[in-house]
Design a protein around this motif. Structure first.
Motif, PDB file in Angstrom:
ATOM      1  N   GLY A 129       0.790  -1.430   0.050  1.00 14.99           N
ATOM      2  CA  GLY A 129      -0.042   0.021   0.036  1.00 14.99           C
ATOM      3  C   GLY A 129       0.839   1.317  -0.203  1.00 14.99           C
ATOM      4  N   ALA A 130       2.178   1.081  -0.286  1.00 15.30           N
ATOM      5  CA  ALA A 130       2.938   2.401  -0.322  1.00 15.30           C
ATOM      6  C   ALA A 130       3.214   3.027  -1.488  1.00 15.30           C
ATOM      7  N   PHE A 131       2.985   2.530  -2.669  1.00 15.50           N
ATOM      8  CA  PHE A 131       3.767   2.824  -3.809  1.00 15.50           C
ATOM      9  C   PHE A 131       2.934   4.164  -4.532  1.00 15.50           C
ATOM     10  N   GLY A 132       1.633   4.312  -4.051  1.00 17.90           N
ATOM     11  CA  GLY A 132       1.146   5.759  -4.412  1.00 17.90           C
ATOM     12  C   GLY A 132       1.843   6.950  -3.971  1.00 17.90           C
ATOM     13  N   HIS A 133       2.845   6.744  -2.897  1.00 16.55           N
ATOM     14  CA  HIS A 133       3.567   7.859  -2.436  1.00 16.55           C
ATOM     15  C   HIS A 133       4.721   8.111  -3.473  1.00 16.55           C
ATOM     16  N   PHE A 134       4.859   7.395  -4.542  1.00 19.54           N
ATOM     17  CA  PHE A 134       6.012   7.587  -5.206  1.00 19.54           C
ATOM     18  C   PHE A 134       5.578   7.828  -6.624  1.00 19.54           C
ATOM     19  N   LEU A 135       5.987   8.951  -7.438  1.00 19.75           N
ATOM     20  CA  LEU A 135       5.698   9.514  -8.627  1.00 19.75           C
ATOM     21  C   LEU A 135       6.229   8.443  -9.790  1.00 19.75           C
ATOM     22  N   GLY A 170     -15.837   2.648  -8.326  1.00 20.02           N
ATOM     23  CA  GLY A 170     -14.588   3.078  -7.872  1.00 20.02           C
ATOM     24  C   GLY A 170     -13.573   3.725  -8.698  1.00 20.02           C
ATOM     25  N   TYR A 171     -13.973   3.458 -10.119  1.00 10.92           N
ATOM     26  CA  TYR A 171     -13.090   4.039 -11.244  1.00 10.92           C
ATOM     27  C   TYR A 171     -13.181   5.573 -11.144  1.00 10.92           C
ATOM     28  N   TRP A 172     -14.323   6.213 -10.758  1.00 13.55           N
ATOM     29  CA  TRP A 172     -14.472   7.552 -10.711  1.00 13.55           C
ATOM     30  C   TRP A 172     -14.152   8.081  -9.311  1.00 13.55           C
ATOM     31  N   THR A 173     -14.188   7.153  -8.298  1.00 12.68           N
ATOM     32  CA  THR A 173     -13.756   7.691  -7.107  1.00 12.68           C
ATOM     33  C   THR A 173     -12.248   7.810  -7.165  1.00 12.68           C
ATOM     34  N   LEU A 174     -11.395   6.829  -7.603  1.00 16.59           N
ATOM     35  CA  LEU A 174     -10.099   6.954  -7.553  1.00 16.59           C
ATOM     36  C   LEU A 174      -9.588   8.037  -8.465  1.00 16.59           C
ATOM     37  N   LEU A 175     -10.305   8.302  -9.672  1.00 21.50           N
ATOM     38  CA  LEU A 175      -9.944   9.382 -10.616  1.00 21.50           C
ATOM     39  C   LEU A 175     -10.177  10.795  -9.880  1.00 21.50           C
ATOM     40  N   GLY A 176     -11.214  10.725  -9.336  1.00 21.31           N
ATOM     41  CA  GLY A 176     -11.559  12.111  -8.472  1.00 21.31           C
ATOM     42  C   GLY A 176     -10.650  12.470  -7.408  1.00 21.31           C
ATOM     43  N   VAL A 180      -8.072  15.623  -7.327  1.00 23.59           N
ATOM     44  CA  VAL A 180      -8.140  16.589  -6.071  1.00 23.59           C
ATOM     45  C   VAL A 180      -6.456  16.655  -5.503  1.00 23.59           C
ATOM     46  N   MET A 181      -5.824  15.789  -5.705  1.00 21.75           N
ATOM     47  CA  MET A 181      -4.513  15.886  -5.113  1.00 21.75           C
ATOM     48  C   MET A 181      -3.475  16.360  -5.989  1.00 21.75           C
ATOM     49  N   TYR A 195      -1.384   8.957  -4.956  1.00 23.68           N
ATOM     50  CA  TYR A 195      -1.962   8.912  -6.057  1.00 23.68           C
ATOM     51  C   TYR A 195      -2.424   7.212  -6.207  1.00 23.68           C
ATOM     52  N   TYR A 196      -3.617   7.106  -6.825  1.00 18.51           N
ATOM     53  CA  TYR A 196      -3.996   5.738  -6.984  1.00 18.51           C
ATOM     54  C   TYR A 196      -3.831   5.207  -8.087  1.00 18.51           C
ATOM     55  N   ARG A 197      -3.651   6.054  -9.211  1.00 19.19           N
ATOM     56  CA  ARG A 197      -3.465   5.460 -10.705  1.00 19.19           C
ATOM     57  C   ARG A 197      -2.126   5.853 -11.227  1.00 19.19           C
ATOM     58  N   THR A 198      -1.406   5.889 -10.512  1.00 21.58           N
ATOM     59  CA  THR A 198       0.075   6.107 -10.995  1.00 21.58           C
ATOM     60  C   THR A 198       1.050   4.789 -11.096  1.00 21.58           C
ATOM     61  N   PHE A 199       0.381   3.713 -10.775  1.00 14.15           N
ATOM     62  CA  PHE A 199       1.227   2.573 -10.557  1.00 14.15           C
ATOM     63  C   PHE A 199       0.747   1.342 -11.331  1.00 14.15           C
TER      64      PHE A 199
END
Length: 257
Positions: A129-135, A170-176, A180-181, A195-199
């Motif tokens: 659960g940590a990879f969203g913290h890396f670009l 859930g797709y739109w929740t993560l996209l939103g 926002v971030m 971010y949830y969609r960068t991995f």
């Protein structure tokens, strides 16, 4: 929010306007009462999938947080387990929470995953659960660090879940959330990278291979399959080249434990 023991909305807002490190320091005491903590059924599924690949001697929980992932390592590693995180608050909770009970030897180390304070001391590294913290641009360096702390033949393992399809809420929740971030980070300093969609799995496989890993994917059957037959969850196991030394070597290079 999130029920008894969880953070209030105000506490979450303060966290979101802080740096990543300070934000987790603030949230640490209540983190295990949020949905951000990796669920036990995910940890158990990963442990079950890794067991046939052992035995392992020394394990590292990368970005360990409050130590939930060390449960996987303590069940698989015969000699030592190390948790590393850059949040002192999260590590304090890990130490206080008895995560090391029954383990062969546990150390908690404050350190940045981008500059790990270890030599080639481990034959299993896990992360949850940590990879969203890396670009995305940071992945080559991150994977290079993991490669450097693994012994020859060692493995880097982590679960990856199939992203929801556009027809799923859930797709739109993560996209939103990601949108926002991005706005928040464009307008506010210090940034809070999450971010949830960068991995995406394809990018992950490519960057692991470029780093020198041999990558394998294993379905986690406990999570079932999607309508097209693909697994809902996979375990990525990236192996450093070379034979595993018999018995390994004692873990080395720990600091700030």
């Amino acid at each position: 929010m999130f029920g008894p023991g969880g953070p209030t909305f105000r506490e979450l807002a303060v966290q979101a306007l802080s740096s990543v490190e300070h934000g987790y320091d603030l949230l640490a005491r209540k983190f295990d009462h949020t949905p951000f903590r990796t669920p036990d059924h995910v940890l158990e599924s990963v442990a079950k999938a890794l067991a046939p690949l052992g035995p392992f001697e020394d394990g590292l929980d990368l970005c360990c947080g409050t130590g939930a992932g060390t449960q996987v390592l303590t069940a698989l590693c015969r000699r030592s387990v190390t948790g590393v995180d850059f949040s002192a608050g999260m590590l304090d909770v890990a130490r206080d929470g008895g995560r090391s009970a029954g383990a062969p030897g546990v150390a908690w180390v404050r350190g940045d995953a981008r500059a790990l304070p270890f030599t080639a001391a481990f034959d299993l590294v896990v992360s949850f659960g940590a990879f969203g913290h890396f670009l995305p641009r940071e992945l080559p360096g991150l994977f290079g660090q993991v490669h450097s702390v693994l012994r020859p033949g060692g493995r880097f393992a982590f679960p990856v879940f199939a992203p929801p399809r556009p027809a799923h809420p859930g797709y739109w929740t993560l996209l939103g959330f990601d949108a926002v971030m991005r706005v928040r980070n464009a307008l506010w300093r210090p940034p809070f990278v999450m971010y949830y969609r960068t991995f995406p799995l394809s990018t992950v496989q490519r960057e692991l291979a470029r780093t020198g890993f041999t990558v394998e994917l294993r379905a986690l059957p406990e999570f079932g399959r999607r309508a097209d037959g693909s697994p809902r969850a996979r375990l990525v196991t990236a192996r450093r080249a070379g034979p595993r030394p018999a018995g390994g070597q004692p873990a080395a290079g720990r600091v700030n434990s």
